[in-house]
Scaffold this motif. Sequence first.
Motif, PDB file in Angstrom:
ATOM      1  N   GLY A  21       0.821  -1.201   0.000  1.00 18.48           N
ATOM      2  CA  GLY A  21       0.000   0.000   0.000  1.00 18.48           C
ATOM      3  C   GLY A  21       0.859   1.256   0.000  1.00 18.48           C
ATOM      4  N   ALA A  22       0.308   2.334  -0.552  1.00 19.67           N
ATOM      5  CA  ALA A  22       1.058   3.582  -0.655  1.00 19.67           C
ATOM      6  C   ALA A  22       0.572   4.652   0.314  1.00 19.67           C
TER       7      ALA A  22
ATOM      8  N   GLY B  62      -0.886   3.221 -11.118  1.00 12.81           N
ATOM      9  CA  GLY B  62      -1.478   4.338 -11.841  1.00 12.81           C
ATOM     10  C   GLY B  62      -2.902   4.032 -12.259  1.00 12.81           C
ATOM     11  N   ALA B  63      -3.209   4.322 -13.532  1.00 21.05           N
ATOM     12  CA  ALA B  63      -4.567   4.123 -14.039  1.00 21.05           C
ATOM     13  C   ALA B  63      -4.965   2.652 -14.089  1.00 21.05           C
ATOM     14  N   LEU B  64      -3.992   1.736 -14.084  1.00 22.92           N
ATOM     15  CA  LEU B  64      -4.337   0.311 -14.102  1.00 22.92           C
ATOM     16  C   LEU B  64      -5.160  -0.088 -12.883  1.00 22.92           C
TER      17      LEU B  64
ATOM     18  N   VAL C 157       5.817  -8.896  -6.872  1.00 26.31           N
ATOM     19  CA  VAL C 157       5.673  -7.793  -5.912  1.00 26.31           C
ATOM     20  C   VAL C 157       5.193  -6.554  -6.663  1.00 26.31           C
ATOM     21  N   VAL C 158       4.077  -5.991  -6.212  1.00 26.46           N
ATOM     22  CA  VAL C 158       3.513  -4.813  -6.870  1.00 26.46           C
ATOM     23  C   VAL C 158       3.240  -3.741  -5.827  1.00 26.46           C
ATOM     24  N   HIS C 159       3.727  -2.533  -6.091  1.00 25.52           N
ATOM     25  CA  HIS C 159       3.441  -1.378  -5.247  1.00 25.52           C
ATOM     26  C   HIS C 159       2.256  -0.639  -5.850  1.00 25.52           C
TER      27      HIS C 159
ATOM     28  N   TRP D  39      -4.186  -0.608   3.449  1.00 27.62           N
ATOM     29  CA  TRP D  39      -4.597  -2.008   3.362  1.00 27.62           C
ATOM     30  C   TRP D  39      -5.415  -2.260   2.098  1.00 27.62           C
ATOM     31  N   ARG D  40      -6.358  -1.357   1.801  1.00 28.15           N
ATOM     32  CA  ARG D  40      -7.150  -1.526   0.587  1.00 28.15           C
ATOM     33  C   ARG D  40      -6.251  -1.485  -0.648  1.00 28.15           C
ATOM     34  N   GLU D  41      -5.284  -0.578  -0.639  1.00 33.63           N
ATOM     35  CA  GLU D  41      -4.360  -0.486  -1.762  1.00 33.63           C
ATOM     36  C   GLU D  41      -3.489  -1.734  -1.860  1.00 33.63           C
ATOM     37  N   ALA D  42      -3.045  -2.241  -0.712  1.00 28.26           N
ATOM     38  CA  ALA D  42      -2.203  -3.443  -0.711  1.00 28.26           C
ATOM     39  C   ALA D  42      -2.968  -4.640  -1.262  1.00 28.26           C
ATOM     40  N   ARG D  43      -4.254  -4.788  -0.891  1.00 31.79           N
ATOM     41  CA  ARG D  43      -5.061  -5.883  -1.413  1.00 31.79           C
ATOM     42  C   ARG D  43      -5.236  -5.749  -2.921  1.00 31.79           C
ATOM     43  N   THR D  44      -5.455  -4.517  -3.369  1.00 31.97           N
ATOM     44  CA  THR D  44      -5.593  -4.293  -4.815  1.00 31.97           C
ATOM     45  C   THR D  44      -4.294  -4.638  -5.529  1.00 31.97           C
ATOM     46  N   ALA D  45      -3.165  -4.153  -4.989  1.00 39.77           N
ATOM     47  CA  ALA D  45      -1.875  -4.431  -5.621  1.00 39.77           C
ATOM     48  C   ALA D  45      -1.580  -5.922  -5.657  1.00 39.77           C
TER      49      ALA D  45
END
Length: 367
Positions: A218-219, A250-252, A243-245, A227-233
């Motif tokens: 997550g950022a 971005g728009a993806l 591993v995705v940050h 947490w929501r961002e980490a689950r999405t990533a």
Amino acid sequence: MEALAVRLSGVDPYVEGAIRVVAFYDTLMRRRVDLPALTRASAGLAECVAGVRLHGTGRVIRVGPDGGEASAPAAPASTSVPITLDEEEIGSVWLERPGPPSPLDAVLLDRLALAAAAVVERYGPATTTMADPALVELVISSDTDEAARARALRLLGFAADLPVRVLAVRSRLPLDRIGGLVCPGRLVKAAPLADVGVVLATAVDRDRIPAGVRAGIGAADSPDRSWREARTALRFTSAREPVVHHGDLGALALLAEVPHDVSRDNTDVAALARLADNPDDLETLDAYCATGSLRQAADLLHLHHSSVARRIDQIGRTLDIDLTTPSGLARAGLALVARRLLEDCSTTEEATRSSVSRSRARPSGSA
């Protein structure tokens, strides 16, 4: 305890000594001593250098039998015992006895290790990586009010003025090992939550995430948003990009908001199902979309570029997409990502169903 020791002294001197050692440490714990005092008392009892080391902080305490800090270089430990807390090794205790170990050294170190774990837990926060899942869930839940979130963070040991980074991970490796690697020398807490592992850390070194671990980072500074961002990533991870940050999406990231039924009914996504029986074709298309070059895709796949060109031509006809054009390449790339998100959704739903089934099958009153 003293009366029992006196009664047993005529039967077995070793038992009498062991009981006196236990009583000695019981007294220390009732006095709520700290680690230096505990080590000092142990060195006096053992009549040699005693040491305590905590892995999480790197703290080392060495005390001589005179009660002063041991200044001489550390001698090889004559006896050593790990300190465990919540089934995790958090450090070690040892004696540096010049000669052979005393018959009671093992008993002394066992009690010292137990006492050290109790002191760490009392004066903590506890330096274990694994945390109470209920506390972690309070930290990352969007339904938690800020006062409760702050209290949960404080109980976990995080300072109020420092941001907390959140990772969502899937791996066969133990969570405590992953946490220790991604944030060495700093506070890390981890807990399993439904189908995924949660790691909370003050900083994250993504290059230290071990191979075989899928991780979304997550950022946001707020733990619930992070947490929501980490689950999405995590949903965007793949064997090629484990591993995705979230900040790199971005728009993806917008694709994660598309309803599942809409994605399934999309022509390009549905067309990928025709490649499902041939994993090599999917891998070739993924490599080509990731690089945008036949030669670079061939390097990734360890194939000749002419072989990749033939595959791409055949795949394009199967999908009815001209993969030689920028728009065709973009369509295929987006379809691959959408398919990956759908697969992740199916995996998550299956894991949730399995978890619910196990919970319902568990006998009443079981832990």
